[in-house]
Each structure stands twice: as structure tokens, then as C-alpha cells.
Design a protein around this motif. Structure first.
Motif, short mmCIF file in Angstrom:
data_model
loop_
_atom_site.label_atom_id
_atom_site.label_comp_id
_atom_site.label_asym_id
_atom_site.label_seq_id
_atom_site.Cartn_x
_atom_site.Cartn_y
_atom_site.Cartn_z
N THR A 145 2.70 11.92 2.76
CA THR A 145 3.39 10.73 3.28
C THR A 145 4.05 10.98 4.64
OG1 THR A 145 3.66 9.75 1.10
CG2 THR A 145 5.18 9.01 2.81
N SER A 159 8.02 2.96 -1.70
CA SER A 159 6.86 2.12 -1.97
C SER A 159 6.66 1.92 -3.47
CB SER A 159 5.60 2.72 -1.34
OG SER A 159 5.64 2.57 0.06
N ASN A 213 0.81 -1.22 0.00
CA ASN A 213 0.00 0.00 0.00
C ASN A 213 0.84 1.27 0.00
OD1 ASN A 213 -2.33 -1.46 -0.08
ND2 ASN A 213 -2.68 -1.39 2.12
N THR A 252 -2.18 -1.88 -5.01
CA THR A 252 -1.94 -0.93 -3.94
C THR A 252 -3.25 -0.26 -3.55
OG1 THR A 252 -0.41 0.79 -3.17
CG2 THR A 252 -1.44 1.14 -5.31
N SER A 253 -3.21 0.42 -2.43
CA SER A 253 -4.38 1.15 -1.94
C SER A 253 -4.00 2.56 -1.52
CB SER A 253 -5.00 0.43 -0.74
OG SER A 253 -5.49 -0.82 -1.12
N LEU A 254 -4.94 3.47 -1.69
CA LEU A 254 -4.79 4.85 -1.26
C LEU A 254 -5.94 5.22 -0.35
CD1 LEU A 254 -3.97 6.75 -4.58
CD2 LEU A 254 -2.38 6.18 -2.75
N MET A 255 -5.62 5.98 0.69
CA MET A 255 -6.65 6.58 1.55
C MET A 255 -6.97 7.95 0.98
SD MET A 255 -5.32 5.81 5.40
CE MET A 255 -3.66 6.42 5.11
N GLU A 313 -0.68 4.15 0.36
CA GLU A 313 -1.43 4.83 1.42
C GLU A 313 -1.93 6.22 1.07
OE1 GLU A 313 -2.54 3.14 3.83
OE2 GLU A 313 -1.08 1.60 4.27
N CYS A 314 -1.06 7.10 0.55
CA CYS A 314 -1.49 8.48 0.31
C CYS A 314 -0.59 9.13 -0.74
CB CYS A 314 -1.47 9.28 1.61
SG CYS A 314 0.14 9.37 2.39
N ARG A 359 2.19 8.44 7.18
CA ARG A 359 2.85 7.13 7.29
C ARG A 359 3.96 7.14 8.32
NH1 ARG A 359 4.32 4.79 1.60
NH2 ARG A 359 4.30 2.86 2.79
N TYR A 395 7.25 7.35 0.11
CA TYR A 395 6.46 7.30 -1.12
C TYR A 395 7.26 6.66 -2.25
CZ TYR A 395 3.63 9.18 -5.01
OH TYR A 395 2.86 9.32 -6.13
#
Length: 104
Positions: free
Chosen positions: A39, A52, A31, A70-73, A33-34, A43, A49
Motif C-alpha cells: 500500500t 479502505s 478499491n 472492491t478491486s485488487l491489482m 488496490e493492493c 497508493r 489499507y
């Protein structure tokens, strides 16, 4: 049954990434994440970033047929242009699947 592994970044240690990839999961996930700007505030300090993106890119190059995910919030203050840049970065890294979520 299919196996998706959600891996950490292993601080970029490719030997550890190879150990995960050698287990032959059906999907390799890590992930992001953002967006990049957020970041440092979202995180863990050990996560980056660019690192990843490198993990996702390495997985795709090492196992081209293995789907990467992957995933993003969302909802953390990111802008549309930052999201577009993140989507572009993920595509450049060879990421196949992106999920979007929001923490309330």
C-alpha cells in the motif's frame, strides 16, 4: 439501469460516506488496490489499507443489503499468503464482490 458508485475513502469521514450511501446506489465500490505491505508504495500517501477496509465495512454495516465491491491489482510483488490474508480481511469487512486485475 443499475448504478455502481466507485467512491474515494473521504479520509474516513462518515458524513461524506453517508451522503454517498443516501443516494442509494445499486453497488457501493471502493478499491483496496493492493495487499497491505504494498500500500505505501502503490497508493497515494493519503490512502490506507485499514482505512479502505473500514470504508467497505462501514458501507456494509450502514446498508446491509447494499452489495459492496472492491478491486485488487495483481503482479506487484504480492505473495500468495498476502493475497489470502487480503481476501480474509475483505470477507471480515463484509465485502461482497472482488475483482482482480493486472496492470502491465
Amino acid at each position: 439501469m443499475k448504478v455502481e458508485i466507485l467512491a474515494q475513502d473521504f479520509r474516513g469521514d462518515r458524513r461524506l460516506l453517508d451522503a454517498v450511501l443516501d443516494a442509494k446506489p445499486d453497488v457501493f465500490a471502493h478499491n483496496l488496490e493492493c495487499v497491505e505491505r504494498l500500500t505505501p508504495s502503490v497508493r497515494d500517501a493519503k490512502a490506507g489499507y485499514r482505512q479502505s477496509l473500514e470504508v467497505l465495512s462501514y458501507a456494509k454495516k450502514a446498508r446491509p443489503k447494499l452489495p459492496t465491491k472492491t478491486s485488487l491489482m495483481l503482479g506487484l510483488g504480492e505473495t500468495e499468503s498476502e493475497l489470502r490474508q487480503t481476501f480474509s480481511d475483505l470477507r471480515s469487512a463484509g465485502c461482497d464482490i472482488l475483482t482482480l486485475g493486472q496492470y502491465l
